[in-house]
Design a protein around this motif. Structure first.
Motif, PDB file in Angstrom:
ATOM      1  N   GLY A  91      35.161  32.046  29.692  1.00  0.00           N
ATOM      2  CA  GLY A  91      34.931  31.461  31.009  1.00  0.00           C
ATOM      3  C   GLY A  91      33.930  32.213  31.842  1.00  0.00           C
ATOM      4  N   SER A  92      32.887  32.745  31.218  1.00  0.00           N
ATOM      5  CA  SER A  92      31.783  33.504  31.823  1.00  0.00           C
ATOM      6  C   SER A  92      32.094  34.986  31.988  1.00  0.00           C
ATOM      7  N   ALA A  93      33.301  35.424  31.616  1.00  0.00           N
ATOM      8  CA  ALA A  93      33.688  36.824  31.811  1.00  0.00           C
ATOM      9  C   ALA A  93      32.915  37.769  30.895  1.00  0.00           C
ATOM     10  N   VAL A  94      32.521  37.309  29.701  1.00  0.00           N
ATOM     11  CA  VAL A  94      31.788  38.172  28.773  1.00  0.00           C
ATOM     12  C   VAL A  94      30.444  38.585  29.373  1.00  0.00           C
ATOM     13  N   GLY A  95      29.688  37.608  29.834  1.00  0.00           N
ATOM     14  CA  GLY A  95      28.391  37.908  30.435  1.00  0.00           C
ATOM     15  C   GLY A  95      28.519  38.708  31.714  1.00  0.00           C
ATOM     16  N   ALA A  96      29.534  38.379  32.521  1.00  0.00           N
ATOM     17  CA  ALA A  96      29.725  39.091  33.784  1.00  0.00           C
ATOM     18  C   ALA A  96      30.059  40.558  33.542  1.00  0.00           C
ATOM     19  N   ASP A  97      30.908  40.830  32.569  1.00  0.00           N
ATOM     20  CA  ASP A  97      31.274  42.207  32.250  1.00  0.00           C
ATOM     21  C   ASP A  97      30.054  43.000  31.773  1.00  0.00           C
ATOM     22  N   PHE A  98      29.200  42.346  30.990  1.00  0.00           N
ATOM     23  CA  PHE A  98      27.989  43.007  30.499  1.00  0.00           C
ATOM     24  C   PHE A  98      27.120  43.466  31.670  1.00  0.00           C
ATOM     25  N   VAL A  99      26.924  42.597  32.657  1.00  0.00           N
ATOM     26  CA  VAL A  99      26.084  42.950  33.803  1.00  0.00           C
ATOM     27  C   VAL A  99      26.775  43.984  34.686  1.00  0.00           C
ATOM     28  N   SER A 114      31.027  30.055  40.665  1.00  0.00           N
ATOM     29  CA  SER A 114      32.319  30.093  41.342  1.00  0.00           C
ATOM     30  C   SER A 114      33.432  30.415  40.360  1.00  0.00           C
ATOM     31  N   THR A 115      33.287  29.985  39.111  1.00  0.00           N
ATOM     32  CA  THR A 115      34.267  30.355  38.091  1.00  0.00           C
ATOM     33  C   THR A 115      34.263  31.861  37.882  1.00  0.00           C
ATOM     34  N   THR A 116      33.074  32.450  37.754  1.00  0.00           N
ATOM     35  CA  THR A 116      32.935  33.888  37.508  1.00  0.00           C
ATOM     36  C   THR A 116      33.586  34.721  38.603  1.00  0.00           C
ATOM     37  N   LEU A 117      33.301  34.382  39.856  1.00  0.00           N
ATOM     38  CA  LEU A 117      33.650  35.258  40.967  1.00  0.00           C
ATOM     39  C   LEU A 117      34.851  34.805  41.785  1.00  0.00           C
ATOM     40  N   ALA A 118      35.188  33.510  41.773  1.00  0.00           N
ATOM     41  CA  ALA A 118      36.267  33.035  42.642  1.00  0.00           C
ATOM     42  C   ALA A 118      37.491  32.534  41.888  1.00  0.00           C
ATOM     43  N   ILE A 119      37.308  31.995  40.682  1.00  0.00           N
ATOM     44  CA  ILE A 119      38.415  31.408  39.930  1.00  0.00           C
ATOM     45  C   ILE A 119      38.981  32.382  38.900  1.00  0.00           C
ATOM     46  N   ASN A 120      38.107  33.059  38.171  1.00  0.00           N
ATOM     47  CA  ASN A 120      38.570  33.981  37.123  1.00  0.00           C
ATOM     48  C   ASN A 120      39.527  35.062  37.610  1.00  0.00           C
ATOM     49  N   PRO A 121      39.360  35.605  38.827  1.00  0.00           N
ATOM     50  CA  PRO A 121      40.288  36.642  39.263  1.00  0.00           C
ATOM     51  C   PRO A 121      41.744  36.201  39.261  1.00  0.00           C
ATOM     52  N   ALA A 122      42.007  34.925  39.480  1.00  0.00           N
ATOM     53  CA  ALA A 122      43.378  34.421  39.431  1.00  0.00           C
ATOM     54  C   ALA A 122      43.738  33.899  38.048  1.00  0.00           C
ATOM     55  N   LEU A 123      42.731  33.498  37.276  1.00  0.00           N
ATOM     56  CA  LEU A 123      42.968  32.881  35.976  1.00  0.00           C
ATOM     57  C   LEU A 123      43.251  33.921  34.895  1.00  0.00           C
ATOM     58  N   TYR A 124      42.621  35.093  35.017  1.00  0.00           N
ATOM     59  CA  TYR A 124      42.776  36.160  34.021  1.00  0.00           C
ATOM     60  C   TYR A 124      43.615  37.296  34.600  1.00  0.00           C
ATOM     61  N   LYS A 125      44.642  37.692  33.883  1.00  0.00           N
ATOM     62  CA  LYS A 125      45.469  38.799  34.336  1.00  0.00           C
ATOM     63  C   LYS A 125      44.764  40.133  34.142  1.00  0.00           C
ATOM     64  N   LYS A 126      43.900  40.230  33.135  1.00  0.00           N
ATOM     65  CA  LYS A 126      43.181  41.467  32.844  1.00  0.00           C
ATOM     66  C   LYS A 126      41.680  41.191  32.803  1.00  0.00           C
ATOM     67  N   LEU A 127      41.118  40.929  33.943  1.00  0.00           N
ATOM     68  CA  LEU A 127      39.692  40.664  34.035  1.00  0.00           C
ATOM     69  C   LEU A 127      38.940  41.990  33.943  1.00  0.00           C
ATOM     70  N   THR A 133      33.827  44.349  43.826  1.00  0.00           N
ATOM     71  CA  THR A 133      33.322  45.723  43.752  1.00  0.00           C
ATOM     72  C   THR A 133      32.394  45.982  42.561  1.00  0.00           C
ATOM     73  N   SER A 134      32.353  45.072  41.601  1.00  0.00           N
ATOM     74  CA  SER A 134      31.551  45.306  40.404  1.00  0.00           C
ATOM     75  C   SER A 134      30.119  44.796  40.518  1.00  0.00           C
ATOM     76  N   PHE A 135      29.819  44.067  41.602  1.00  0.00           N
ATOM     77  CA  PHE A 135      28.513  43.429  41.708  1.00  0.00           C
ATOM     78  C   PHE A 135      27.894  43.625  43.088  1.00  0.00           C
ATOM     79  N   THR A 136      26.581  43.466  43.131  1.00  0.00           N
ATOM     80  CA  THR A 136      25.835  43.411  44.390  1.00  0.00           C
ATOM     81  C   THR A 136      25.348  41.979  44.589  1.00  0.00           C
ATOM     82  N   PRO A 137      25.880  41.247  45.568  1.00  0.00           N
ATOM     83  CA  PRO A 137      25.411  39.868  45.798  1.00  0.00           C
ATOM     84  C   PRO A 137      23.958  39.855  46.261  1.00  0.00           C
ATOM     85  N   VAL A 138      23.174  38.947  45.698  1.00  0.00           N
ATOM     86  CA  VAL A 138      21.770  38.784  46.087  1.00  0.00           C
ATOM     87  C   VAL A 138      21.588  37.478  46.853  1.00  0.00           C
TER      88      VAL A 138
END
Length: 343
Positions: A91-99, A114-127, A133-138
């Motif tokens: 659900g986009s977590a692989v690419g997000a973790d890489f960055v 929105s899946t990467t940053l807003a939905i996955n935090p509730a969808l995955y117990k171990k994101l 805190t892991s990203f700098t919004p541009v």
């Protein structure tokens, strides 16, 4: 820089103390000059080599198309290659973790959704990353509008018809989605909560098979992103009941928003923007942000977006950061209420 000479006569000999003072002064001046040169260097020279833009989805979809449009613009404006690298999975977590793990130097960026940053935090117990805190919004670049559509066999032509039928036959109508926790799933769950109806969720592995079954009559309804639904609507194979955006869509001017159709305050869109790893230098953020805003404002971008079912949207890095927090607060409870999990 031209050499500075002492006004002393050529045969004059400066005192030892004067020589030391002159040397120290010269060194201090040189150090200050170097500091001034180093300070803005990243803004003035970035980028000096190719930049990788990670798209956390497979090639061929709307996210991939958007990533390549952004990369093309940045490459033309900043004078270095911007290379799209597809890293799909989870659900986009692989690419997000890489960055998130990349060096924060501006040479590895992420097309975040929105899946990467807003939905996955509730969808995955171990994101493997923290969206705050892991990203700098541009900056945000696109909204993905959705439309509620029904198979004509249901007999419904408006949202009011659909709600009445669902309440008359609770637990009998079915709706499809691209999978548990997908925007299609959560947007319908929000609609269910807002209207008090009971319809059954049928998750698919992607929106394409769900749309095929909707057209074929195997499911009753679907909240679909606009691009795959538009052609089927125009062909009369599915019936549009309302769009999820705050305003009507140019491609469907006669279709009301769901808020206009009776669900007060309803608004739900997927969104896409650019982020870098945490700690991205502010001057690089500013340079990229300015280019993204210019990209979104360009008329050619609006035309290209219309072809792939997107809407231009723009903001500042700080506004994007605040929006991420708001969206986490909005979608977290919806995900938890569905019981959906990806672990």
């Amino acid at each position: 820089m031209p050499e500075t000479r002492s006004p002393l006569r050529a045969d004059a000999r400066p005192s030892r103390a004067f020589g030391r003072r002159t040397l120290l002064s010269a060194c201090a001046g040189l150090a200050a000059a170097l500091l001034c040169a180093v300070g803005p260097a990243s803004a003035q020279t970035y980028p000096t080599r190719p930049v990788t833009l990670v798209v956390p989805y497979a090639p061929g979809g709307a996210s991939d198309a958007l990533g390549r449009l952004v990369a093309k613009w940045l490459q033309e404006k900043l004078g270095q290659p911007f290379v799209v690298e597809n890293r799909p999975g989870a659900g986009s977590a692989v690419g997000a973790d890489f960055v998130a793990r990349a060096t924060p130097d501006g040479y590895t960026l992420l097309l975040a959704t929105s899946t990467t940053l807003a939905i996955n935090p509730a969808l995955y117990k171990k994101l493997p990353y923290d969206p705050l805190t892991s990203f700098t919004p541009v900056g945000l670049v696109a909204n993905v509008p959705f439309v509620l559509v029904a198979n004509p066999s249901t007999g419904v032509k408006t949202l009011k018809d659909f709600v009445a039928l669902a309440k008359a036959k609770p637990g009998t109508l079915t709706y499809g989605s691209a999978g548990n926790g997908s925007p299609q799933h959560l947007f319908m769950e929000l609609l269910k909560t807002s209207t008090g109806i009971d319809v059954i969720h049928v998750p698919y592995k992607g929106s394409a098979p769900a749309m095929n079954d909707l057209v074929g009559g195997q499911i009753s309804l679907m909240v679909s992103d606009l691009a795959p639904a538009l052609g089927q609507i125009q062909a009369g194979k599915i019936t549009p009941l309302g769009v999820t955006t705050a305003q009507r869509l140019p491609g469907l001017p006669d279709v009301p928003t769901l808020a206009e159709a009776g669900v007060a305050g309803y608004e739900a869109t997927a969104w896409q923007g650019i982020v870098g790893p945490a700690g991205l230098p502010p001057d690089i953020v500013s340079a990229l942000s300015a280019q993204l805003r210019a990209f979104v404002a360009d008329p050619a971008t609006a035309e290209a977006f219309a072809r792939i079912g997107l809407q231009p949207i723009s903001d500042t890095p700080s506004e994007f950061a605040a929006y991420i927090r708001t969206e986490i607060g909005k979608w977290g409870p919806v995900v938890r209420a569905t019981g959906a999990t990806a672990d």
